[in-house]
Scaffold this motif. Structure first.
Motif, PDB file in Angstrom:
ATOM      1  N   THR A  49     -49.020  13.386  32.749  1.00  0.00           N
ATOM      2  CA  THR A  49     -49.489  12.912  34.077  1.00  0.00           C
ATOM      3  C   THR A  49     -50.108  11.641  34.086  1.00  0.00           C
ATOM      4  OG1 THR A  49     -49.584  15.316  34.632  1.00  0.00           O
ATOM      5  CG2 THR A  49     -50.826  14.005  35.904  1.00  0.00           C
ATOM      6  N   GLU A  50     -50.882  11.430  33.131  1.00  0.00           N
ATOM      7  CA  GLU A  50     -51.670  10.184  33.032  1.00  0.00           C
ATOM      8  C   GLU A  50     -50.597   8.837  32.888  1.00  0.00           C
ATOM      9  OE1 GLU A  50     -54.766   9.421  34.042  1.00  0.00           O
ATOM     10  OE2 GLU A  50     -54.757  11.717  34.443  1.00  0.00           O
ATOM     11  N   LYS A  55     -48.546   8.084  35.708  1.00  0.00           N
ATOM     12  CA  LYS A  55     -49.266   7.273  36.912  1.00  0.00           C
ATOM     13  C   LYS A  55     -49.399   5.794  36.542  1.00  0.00           C
ATOM     14  CE  LYS A  55     -52.865  10.586  38.073  1.00  0.00           C
ATOM     15  NZ  LYS A  55     -54.475  11.160  37.890  1.00  0.00           N
ATOM     16  N   GLU A  68     -51.045  17.114  30.691  1.00  0.00           N
ATOM     17  CA  GLU A  68     -52.064  16.160  31.031  1.00  0.00           C
ATOM     18  C   GLU A  68     -51.890  14.880  30.734  1.00  0.00           C
ATOM     19  OE1 GLU A  68     -56.849  15.701  30.119  1.00  0.00           O
ATOM     20  OE2 GLU A  68     -56.028  17.747  30.479  1.00  0.00           O
ATOM     21  N   SER A  69     -51.611  14.677  29.469  1.00  0.00           N
ATOM     22  CA  SER A  69     -51.180  13.218  28.962  1.00  0.00           C
ATOM     23  C   SER A  69     -49.831  12.662  29.883  1.00  0.00           C
ATOM     24  CB  SER A  69     -50.788  13.393  27.593  1.00  0.00           C
ATOM     25  OG  SER A  69     -50.784  11.942  26.946  1.00  0.00           O
ATOM     26  N   ASP A 106     -55.950   0.460  28.978  1.00  0.00           N
ATOM     27  CA  ASP A 106     -55.674   1.900  29.709  1.00  0.00           C
ATOM     28  C   ASP A 106     -54.389   2.351  29.262  1.00  0.00           C
ATOM     29  OD1 ASP A 106     -58.062   1.829  31.337  1.00  0.00           O
ATOM     30  OD2 ASP A 106     -56.952   0.903  33.121  1.00  0.00           O
ATOM     31  N   ALA A 126     -53.758  -0.222  36.359  1.00  0.00           N
ATOM     32  CA  ALA A 126     -53.930   0.079  34.734  1.00  0.00           C
ATOM     33  C   ALA A 126     -54.128  -1.458  34.012  1.00  0.00           C
ATOM     34  CB  ALA A 126     -53.122   1.083  34.279  1.00  0.00           C
ATOM     35  N   GLU A 167     -53.659   5.702  27.000  1.00  0.00           N
ATOM     36  CA  GLU A 167     -52.919   6.853  27.324  1.00  0.00           C
ATOM     37  C   GLU A 167     -51.701   6.737  26.479  1.00  0.00           C
ATOM     38  OE1 GLU A 167     -53.820   9.072  29.437  1.00  0.00           O
ATOM     39  OE2 GLU A 167     -55.606   7.961  29.737  1.00  0.00           O
TER      40      GLU A 167
END
Length: 118
Positions: free
Chosen positions: A101-102, A105, A98-99, A8, A4, A12
């Motif tokens: 999760t990103e 990562k 969802e956020s 990025d 990332a 996020e």
């Protein structure tokens, strides 16, 4: 997944920050508000430091700047696990998951490059 970049991470983290702000106002107990606010505070501190970087540096790989962000992954995983009790609106909960999760990562990439930081 490639590493990332700062851009990025900023994208996020800003998305998560906005969703956490919504979650804060949607929680019904002070304990949940405190929990969400703690995460917001950690994230805000990292965002403040990232925003000090030159826009020309945004293509470089993201590296953790603040010490507090090292504890964020565990807190986000706990929030994700407890989200049904904390975030009552279904759409907010799904967007938040969802956020998270990103962001996890991105934090995992830091974990692999610099050792465990839980």
């Amino acid at each position: 997944m490639s590493s990332a970049t700062i851009a990025d991470a900023l994208r996020e983290f800003l998305t998560l920050n906005e969703l956490l702000d919504n979650a804060y106002w949607e929680t019904s107990t002070l304990a949940h508000k405190d929990f969400v606010y703690d995460i917001i505070s950690i994230l805000h501190h990292e965002l403040s430091e990232l925003n000090k970087l030159s826009i020309q540096d945004h293509h470089y790989p993201y590296e953790i700047i603040t010490e507090g962000i090292r504890h964020l992954k565990a807190k986000l995983e706990s929030l994700s696990d407890q989200s049904e009790n904390i975030v009552l609106r279904t759409s907010s909960r799904l967007d938040l998951h969802e956020s998270i999760t990103e962001v996890v990562k991105i934090l995992d990439q830091q974990n692999h490059s610099s050792g465990d930081f839980k």
